[in-house]
Scaffold this active site. Structure first.
Site, PDB file in Angstrom:
ATOM      1  N   HIS A 260       0.828  -1.199   0.000  1.00 24.65           N
ATOM      2  CA  HIS A 260       0.000   0.000   0.000  1.00 24.65           C
ATOM      3  C   HIS A 260       0.865   1.252   0.000  1.00 24.65           C
ATOM      4  CE1 HIS A 260       1.198   0.709   4.012  1.00 24.65           C
ATOM      5  NE2 HIS A 260       0.471   1.796   4.061  1.00 24.65           N
ATOM      6  N   CYS A 261       2.182   1.080  -0.254  1.00 21.48           N
ATOM      7  CA  CYS A 261       3.073   2.249  -0.248  1.00 21.48           C
ATOM      8  C   CYS A 261       3.554   2.610  -1.650  1.00 21.48           C
ATOM      9  CB  CYS A 261       4.268   1.969   0.644  1.00 21.48           C
ATOM     10  SG  CYS A 261       3.784   1.461   2.262  1.00 21.48           S
ATOM     11  N   LEU A 262       4.442   1.729  -2.179  1.00 22.35           N
ATOM     12  CA  LEU A 262       5.113   2.130  -3.418  1.00 22.35           C
ATOM     13  C   LEU A 262       4.172   2.405  -4.580  1.00 22.35           C
ATOM     14  CD1 LEU A 262       8.477   0.159  -3.446  1.00 22.35           C
ATOM     15  CD2 LEU A 262       7.786   2.169  -2.170  1.00 22.35           C
TER      16      LEU A 262
END
Ligand code: SAJ
Length: 415
Positions: A260-262
């Site tokens: 759910h970040c990059l």
């Protein structure tokens, strides 16, 4: 010892809440998900970086309470930390969780309190939206009546070497006194704090960290496709480039970029650039495009291989977004499976780390080995340590290896 409220008990918030309790603070953890709170109250962890033993210890010592609802004992908290999701909605930043958390904390905020945002977001969020909702709910003034800061999370899920405690933590605040308060809190939970000038600097630094990762992964993914067409082994290129010993970082090609970040965070800056500056942030957009194409490329290669064998049964190994975690958010496996199904292939998956998967039938790890001969192709999407790659290669008819995890063999094709 301070009274600390942590809003959001996910893979970042829970380790922070437990660590703060271990450090001697009185911690109150809030999360909207009743299943999370039920598990925690039963002493069951759901995050790789917190053991049930550590959780049970701080619960038993009365250092940590958790709930879905705010409670009167949150009143006059010393430090409130917001660690809630910042997803995209229709490709644009969705700060609704941050706003809701700010309103909740604002109702319990009193003079002298400190609020810190950890959620990844575009520069200006802390001093803009969050400051506004805190002031509205509390009737207080940020910087004068309460401290307000930003400290980006840097949790690398499942990473046993770089942990919450030993990863330097950027800290910032809207005032010098606020920075002192924020630093004083984090100095009790991590080994090293790194002050920066202001929240906007900390916000954009976090985005830069993830954009540089996402861009480098897109670069090696593009290199992988070029090398394949030139009949060059990109993995040999990666290892050969690392012999330089300096100014090279090791990034490896794969089936796409999940988590759910990059795949998400860079688009916060890309959105801000267009929205506020009227210009694109090209690296973020290009990296997104290259990485999003990977799952389709995997499916195309798989279809070629299956069609040549005259079959249609595919087994996908690994649905989590990266090895040895159970998180499927934005996982490339979802894109691969959906594209294979769109091409009318019969897809089954195996992933011992993932509890909830509804796109296809699922085989357990135990069922996998004896079932391998029944499949026309095995696609290795996520290289968990649990998989016996020697066995997979010896039993499978054909393997498409997206992670360079299987031993070389005549029946193994690398992506
Ligand atoms: N991946 C590749 N090739 C690589 C590295 C990763 O294809 O060389 C893929 C992985 O398979 C995965 C995705 O990229 O699908 C992301 O994996 P990751 O481990 O690189 O990143 P996260 O999302 O688990 O954690 C990242 C980390 N940030 C950076 O790498 C800059 C972590 O340190 C951050 O704390 C975290 O984002 C966060 O919360 O921002």
């Amino acid at each position: 010892m301070s009274r600390v409220v942590v809003v959001g008990l996910g893979y970042v918030g829970l380790p922070l809440a437990v660590r703060a309790a271990q450090a001697g603070h009185r911690v109150f953890g809030l999360d909207l998900d009743p299943a999370k709170i039920e598990a925690l109250q039963a002493g069951r962890t759901y995050v790789e970086d917190v053991t049930s033993g550590e959780l049970q210890d701080v619960l038993a010592r009365g250092r940590l309470d958790v709930s879905t609802e705010p409670a009167p004992n949150m009143l006059h908290f010393d430090v409130g930390v917001i660690v809630v999701p910042t997803p995209l909605r229709n490709g644009e930043p969705d700060l609704s969780c941050v706003e809701a958390a700010g309103r909740t904390l604002g109702r319990f905020l009193r003079r002298g309190g400190t609020v810190v945002l950890e959620s990844t977001t575009y520069p200006g969020t802390t001093e803009g939206l969050l400051s506004e909702v805190l002031e509205e709910e509390s009737g207080l003034s940020a910087g004068r009546d309460f401290h307000l800061g930003f400290s980006p999370e840097r949790i690398d899920p499942g990473n046993r070497v770089h942990t919450l405690v030993n990863t330097p933590k950027l800290v910032s605040a809207t005032t010098a006194a606020g920075l002192t308060a924020v630093e004083a809190f984090y100095d009790t939970v991590v080994e090293q704090t790194v002050p920066v000038s202001n929240p906007r600097t900390a916000e954009i630094t976090k985005l830069f960290e993830n954009i540089q990762a996402n861009t480098n992964i897109a670069l090696i993914n593009e290199m992988a496709e070029l090398c394949r067409l030139l009949d060059i082994d990109v993995w040999e290129v990666v290892e050969a480039s690392m012999t330089k010993g300096h100014s090279m970082a090791r990034w490896t090609p794969g089936p796409g970029v999940g988590g759910h970040c990059l795949p998400i965070d860079p688009m916060y800056l890309a959105w801000l650039a267009r929205e506020e500056l009227g210009r694109p942030f090209r690296f973020a957009e290009l990296a997104q495009q290259v990485n999003e194409e990977r799952p389709v490329l995997v499916a195309e290669r798989a279809v070629e291989l299956v069609r040549s064998s005259g079959g249609d049964r595919v087994l996908v190994l690994g649905t989590a977004y990266k090895p040895n975690v159970g998180d499927v958010r934005e996982s490339p496996a979802i894109g691969v499976v959906r594209e294979l199904q769109r091409r009318a292939l019969d897809v089954t998956v195996v992933d011992p780390h993932v509890d909830r998967w509804s796109l296809t039938p699922v085989l357990s790890l135990e069922e996998m080995i004896p079932s391998l001969p029944n499949f026309d192709l095995v696609v290795l999407v996520t290289d968990h340590d649990d998989f016996d790659y020697e066995k997979v290669v010896s039993e499978a008819r054909l393997v498409l290896d997206c992670r360079n995890a299987a031993p070389a063999s005549s029946n193994v094709v690398r992506l």
